[in-house]
Design an enzyme around this catalytic site. Sequence first.
Site, mmCIF file in Angstrom:
data_model
loop_
_atom_site.group_PDB
_atom_site.id
_atom_site.type_symbol
_atom_site.label_atom_id
_atom_site.label_comp_id
_atom_site.label_asym_id
_atom_site.label_seq_id
_atom_site.Cartn_x
_atom_site.Cartn_y
_atom_site.Cartn_z
ATOM 1 N N CYS A 1 -6.223 -13.464 -15.284
ATOM 2 C CA CYS A 1 -7.603 -13.565 -15.789
ATOM 3 C C CYS A 1 -7.723 -14.730 -16.753
ATOM 4 O O CYS A 1 -6.741 -15.416 -17.057
ATOM 5 C CB CYS A 1 -8.019 -12.268 -16.459
ATOM 6 N N ASP B 1 -7.707 -6.004 30.869
ATOM 7 C CA ASP B 1 -7.493 -7.028 29.845
ATOM 8 C C ASP B 1 -6.109 -7.609 30.147
ATOM 9 O O ASP B 1 -5.294 -6.945 30.788
ATOM 10 C CB ASP B 1 -7.506 -6.343 28.467
ATOM 11 N N CYS C 1 -9.681 34.999 -17.159
ATOM 12 C CA CYS C 1 -8.680 34.303 -16.330
ATOM 13 C C CYS C 1 -9.394 33.456 -15.274
ATOM 14 O O CYS C 1 -9.030 32.311 -15.017
ATOM 15 C CB CYS C 1 -7.772 35.304 -15.600
#
Length: 1439
Positions: free
Chosen positions: A27, A983, A517
């Site tokens: 930075c 293909d 609880c």
Amino acid sequence: MECKEEIKMDRSMSVDSVTISVEGITCDSCVWTIEQQIGNLNGVYHIKVSLEEKNATIIYDPKLQTPKTLLEAIDDMGFDAVLHNPNPLPVLTDTVFLTVAGSLALPWDHIQNTLLKTKGVTDIKISPQQRTIVVTLIPSIVNANQIIELLPDLSLDIRTLEKKSGTCEDYSMAQAGEVMLKMKIEGMTCHSCTSTIEGKIGKLQGVQRIKVSLDNQEATIGYQPHLITIEEIKKQIEAVGFPAFIKKQPKYLKLGAIDIERLKNTPVKSSEGSQQRSPSYTSDSTVTFIIDGMHCKSCVLNIESALSTLQYVSSIVVSLENRSAIVKYNASLVTPETLRKAIEAISPGQYRVSIASEVESTSNSPSSSPLQKIPLNIVSHPLTQETVINIDGMTCNSCVQSIEGVISKKEGVKSIRVSLANGNGTVEYDPLLTSPETLREAIEDMGFDAALSGIYSVLVALMAGKAEVRYNPVVIQPPMIAEFIRELGFGATMIENADEVDGVLELVVRGMTCASCVHKIESILTKHRGIFYCSVALATNKAHIKYDPEIIGPRDIIHMVESLGFEASLVKKDRSASHLDHKREIRQWRRSFLVSLFFCIPVMGLMIYMMVMDHHLAILHHNQNMSQEEMINIHSSMFLERQILPGLSIMNLLSFLLCVPVQFFGGWYFYIQAYKALKHKTANMDVLIVLATTIAFAYSLVILLVAMYERAKVNPITFFDTPPMLFVFIALGRWLEHIAKGKTSEALAKLISLQATEATIVTLDSDNILLSEEQVDVELVQRGDIIKVVPGGKFPVDGRVIEGHSMVDESLITGEAMPVAKKSGSTVIAGSINQNGSLLIRATHVGAETTLSQIVKLVEEAQTSKAPIQQFADKLSGYFVPFIVIISIATLLVWIIIGFLNFEIVETYFPGYNRSISRTETIIRFAFQASITVLCIACPCSLGLATPTAVMVGTGVGAQNGILIKGGEPLEMAHKVKVVVFDKTGTITHGTPVVNQVKILVESNRISRNKILAIVGTAESNSEHPLGAAITKYCKQELDTETLGTCIDFQVVPGCGISCKVINIEGLLHKDNWKIEENNIKNASLVQIGANNEQSSTSSSMIIDAQLSNTLNAQQYRVLIGNREWMIRNGLVINNDVDDSMTEHERKGRTAVLVAVDDELCGLIAIADTVKPEAELAVHILKSMGLEVVLMTGDNSRTARSIASQVGITKVFAEVLPSHKVAKVKQLQEEGKWVAMVGDGINDSPALAMANVGIAIGTGTDVALEAADVVLIRNDLLDVVASIDLSRKTVKRIRINFVFALIYNLVGIPIAAGVFMPIGLVLQPWMGSAAMAASSVSVVLSSLFLKLYRKPTYENYELHARSQMGQKRPSEISVHVGIDDTSRNSPKLGLLDRIVNYSRASINSLLSDKRSLNSIGTSEPDKHSLLVGDYREDDDTTL
């Protein structure tokens, strides 16, 4: 640049510049730290650190510093510094003559100190007598004007001042008036192109700087519009030979880098200087700036300290609250605009500054500040919205703070939270004052890449064909998401707004005692990041938790609950395939059948008895001519016909008692199903059955009650026998049907049973040493866990091996019989079985994401998805029931009418006609029987079963054979296919390049073949290019080694080749030298012409080797590998033979690469993607099935033609873009052809989705598997044939099923309605129900015949096809380039050429036949080499 004409250049005072690469800068604060620390070193005049280019350019005094010391200084700060070019560049210095004003108040030593402290001043010579100062300076850092500003008592020599006063000003103005231009440049192929453009344009007058990017094909040019025009620049680029276009309209720079440096590096005013100088600043001007982007006190200090260092600023007051700065400055030296740019240039460059007002002032009182004028728009509005913006480019928390600071100050922004980890920011804003788009632009203005994110995450389910998208409804709506997917070329429809994307966990929690609880668990869990919802029930001890599986996993949640002092465990799920085996239904229908049967047998007994008795009476009546009355008496005197009560006979009572349990217990399920159907306003099979039985039962009961009420003497005829008989046959049919359905789901049940139930999770330390291991439930495994799998164990999840070697049996999933070797880096599939070695794997897909779960889900969905035929059948069933009811009523009415009009017909054809019954009752009974039989025989069931049973069996059989079919539709569609489009890369070919041939172009005694391979293999070992990897692999195989030499100075030029230096290859060759030596000795001893000769030959062989080993010692080779252009550029000559050889390879669709060692061309390597061994066979079989086969590829037409000729395809579409593949498929469909597309890559996926049937190769990309309808788990093209074959067989079976179903109905209904009574065909209701049950069972059994389907093997196919197969000649292949249909056929050959070609082909085929015959006994060439072509021509490795 006239300023410098009069200034003398001085090289005696040497100044150097060096550029150092710095890794670890994240930075602007890193940049600032390096610049401060290195800038303060003795001898460093200037440093500029670039965050983008990750380097530092330092100007220094070579007497005081060296590149090495500077490198160490940066290293000591904790950054990795690398010096690419150790030779520093000289920096030119200027010499300036200054005269001192007569009334100088300052001491000479003060002037000297001030000047020496100034950045960019390298040397000073003072002559007090002549009152002159000679200053040596670096003009790129500081100029004469700045020195005069610093010391106003100095001035330039009068003579030079006259000539230069205007021009220097012009120069500084020119710097400020620089314009930035972006141009698109086409045709650049390598870095030499970029350097040519940079060199040529950079020299033009008025061009300040130029940066050309090869990747983006663009140039960024800084130029001065008053010296050169855009057209001029464009013309000059085009003159070099590259087309150029203006990409972005020129924009004026905020401030050139040099200007910023000039502002930053102007030294701080010394206190004496300011006191001395104050008189010259009497007329100060004041300016007020509005500054956006400050968010804390450090920003205020930052701006104040930066501006107060500037000489012409006398004071600055910055207010954070009012977002303003009041600056007093010397108007004669600087303008407000320059100050504004100076503030914007202050690191980190996030401030946006505008001028509020300017005031000419002589007083220093701040009361004249126009702060009151600053507008403060504060609008309060209760409505706020939230948006999420994706932000790229944040590197540390300071970026987060600066974004939060700037955006929070924006009008209408209520709050902002930026997450560095997620790379996004959540902004709460007022929609009346701002919009998400405005906020996005604001973030982009700060230098970050920002995109509005309506989508949080996308999870595409592999092979299930679904994507789960989490989105922000404020920004985006589901239809828009679907539209985005469609734009990518996939069909997308919205299924539902599913909330199920979150992970759901059911836990059993023990140890809870009270509500506190519960509260404790719920509050702690919901506070935790990643948990959305938690509900705990004290009564059942269960917790229901929703969580984000990307952040937290089930094991973490259990640990959290346990850390609170409770016990937690998973709610056990039923992992068996019980929902598939139809056990419950089988049990249910078995029970129903047995109940009905138990009561039906006595009913049948009674019925048979009555039929026999009636027959006996008929014979008596016929033989003895009894009267009607006698008949009635005999009939009523029979035991079963005796009346217990008037109108109630024993027969009717028994029938009623036996019928009630069947009607209400045996038929209970029918009633439930019929009720559900009617509730949904549909009519199904169950409605028909319930209708028939209920009418029969109700009619009988009513007649019986009426007879008892009337105290009838004659017993009424009832139909209590119908319900038990009907229910028996239908329950039997349903029972058998569910048994059969259970069988069809076996494949799926088998897949589900493969899943492991437990996993052994291990913990490793940093050195991969095992610390601990624990057994956990497979549902608790989280992504990233390391799992140990022992020999014989199942893999619980999909993962990647990180340690160990083993063989793994994947046959149950891929169908591949041979165990697969697994080593570190291999992927493993859940459900496969580890054989002989212990493995450690890292989980990559867990739970529902594993391949096995996906396959299970896929098969389940396939079996529930309806084929179009089935949808038709369901529609038919919908109309069928009302139609049957109408026919039934019509039958009833027609027979009643016929009976009353012509009673003789009923009398003649009614079996068991009894004269003791009244005529009306006979007619009604007869009509009723016919109509109930119609209801009973009609069976929409078999129609409904015809398709799904066949589809279920078909998909199951497919899965067992490694063909995953996504549902009934593709299974049914595949048989209609007329065109199969393949293909090329990865489908017809392997998809990875392989070295076909190496030709050595130098004599072997100068450089051996192995030496060239060792050099080439080493050179390419650093390359990431697929061709480089293929070469390295080949060299390693040929040299039989895993390690190669060392490669240094490796450079790659994209599109051209590589250059490097190779050392340390001697070790590779020594092994071979020993072999050479042995061979030489053997050869020498064979040629025994005399003792002397023998001696000389052996010694000569030894000498050869000795020479070899000496010359090899630590030699360095300069290597160039690349195409023709690369060799020519490096000054090598390619002769015609080599060029022809390359052209020949290229014609065959191979890539030819040249190798030069030490500036001598010494090798040619041919590389090609090889065809799969089964490709030719698959194409041949598809053609023999009557299908058209097409090859479609993005590759060039030569390669496409070569591959097509090898596999026997005659129609080729080459150089087709992915988007054009879709258009091509569409085009074929518009011609009325059904298209199957076979592909494997992301580029194929839109075409796979568009085709009628998309077939994906299982080794392909996830996206391709997503888009396809059929997935071939094995990478085998013969499975394409098998899938079409299976589809044809399934459809044939469906048609047979329909025939069965329809015959029963079409023949049965007229018989039941009494149409065929004249020929004696009469059906009782129970016969109808038996026929109906038989039709359902026969359909299911017919479907089960598909289980006998066996996929033909390679050998079977080969046996049939080999005789007819042969490669196609290039002239037979039509190649279409791009999407157009204009084919490029092979050039028309003359008669002579054709004869030559034909004879050559014949000779070749003869040779190949002869070779294949001869090679049977010796070394048979593999099928692979036969398919690749005439392998003999590839064997010549020398020229």
